[in-house]
Motif scaffolding. Structure first.
Motif, short mmCIF file in Angstrom:
data_model
loop_
_atom_site.label_atom_id
_atom_site.label_comp_id
_atom_site.label_asym_id
_atom_site.label_seq_id
_atom_site.Cartn_x
_atom_site.Cartn_y
_atom_site.Cartn_z
N PRO A 109 6.36 7.24 7.56
CA PRO A 109 6.99 6.82 6.30
C PRO A 109 6.03 5.96 5.48
O PRO A 109 5.37 5.06 6.01
CB PRO A 109 8.21 6.02 6.74
CG PRO A 109 8.45 6.43 8.16
CD PRO A 109 7.10 6.73 8.72
N CYS A 118 2.31 1.28 3.86
CA CYS A 118 3.26 1.51 4.95
C CYS A 118 3.34 0.24 5.78
O CYS A 118 2.54 -0.68 5.62
CB CYS A 118 2.84 2.70 5.81
SG CYS A 118 1.24 2.48 6.63
N PHE A 138 12.74 8.78 2.93
CA PHE A 138 12.59 7.38 3.32
C PHE A 138 12.60 6.48 2.09
O PHE A 138 11.58 5.92 1.69
CB PHE A 138 11.30 7.20 4.12
CG PHE A 138 11.26 8.06 5.35
CD1 PHE A 138 11.97 7.71 6.48
CD2 PHE A 138 10.52 9.23 5.37
CE1 PHE A 138 11.95 8.50 7.61
CE2 PHE A 138 10.49 10.03 6.50
CZ PHE A 138 11.21 9.66 7.62
#
Length: 214
Positions: A208, A156, A181
């Protein structure tokens, strides 16, 4: 985590402690009294053996000592019962202090101080670190290459990539969720999957992430 109103339980506990303290004080006083009565009984017995005492006085001393011993036995039994009652009061009081059975972060708070909470009602939501996992969607075209136990890399923005294993793969395909996402995904049909790591993943719920096979 939080404490329920414990006014009644605290009062009961204080009363039990006060009763126990009073009984112990009475026992200590009676034990001192028995010592003096025993001394007097021994003195009267000595006089009686020397034919210098009064039999009724010696009998009275013996009776007083016997009654004191009986009183001590009663107090000791009462103290045992009171100690058990105090233990029960302590337990009831401790049950008003709610402690989480596991470490974790507070995700939601349903009540605030002063509000009434019914029995068996959730007050706070705690998320243990071991329960944090990632949920992602596998395109239909790549579904055949994905299997349970497969290692994946989770990354991430602003965090180090971590390794996880796929622990769940849906058996039914579904349409791509409206909020997904992945700007590069054009597939209409996908399979939901989940990946976990021992001890959980160092992520925040809803964060996300990008999942890649290893």
């Amino acid at each position: 985590m939080f404490t329920l109103d414990d006014t009644q339980q605290q009062t009961s506990r204080d009363q039990a402690q006060a009763s126990l303290d009073q009984a112990k004080a009475s026992l200590a006083q009676e034990e001192v009294n028995l010592k003096f009565l025993t001394i007097e009984l021994n003195r009267q017995t000595g006089l009686a053996n020397a034919n210098a005492g009064i039999p009724s006085t010696r009998d009275q001393a013996e009776n007083s000592a016997r009654q004191s011993r009986e009183h001590i036995a009663q107090l000791q039994a009462q103290i045992s019962q009171m100690a058990a009652s105090l233990g029960g009061a302590d337990y009831s009081l401790s049950q008003r202090r709610i402690v989480a059975q596991t470490e974790g972060s507070v995700e939601d708070l349903y009540f605030h101080p002063g509000e009434y909470v019914g029995a068996s009602t959730n007050v706070v939501s705690v998320l243990p670190p071991a329960s944090i996992y990632v949920r992602f969607f596998v395109p239909e075209t790549e579904f055949a290459s994905v299997h349970l136990g497969q290692k994946v890399q989770v990354s991430c923005d602003g965090c180090k990539p971590v390794e996880a294993k796929i622990t769940f793969i849906a058996s039914q395909q579904e349409y791509t969720p409206p909020v997904i996402f992945s700007v590069g995904s054009r597939e209409k049909l996908v399979f939901k999957a989940e990946a976990r790591a021992p001890g959980g993943l160092p992520l925040h719920p809803g964060q996300p992430v990008e999942v890649r096979p290893l």
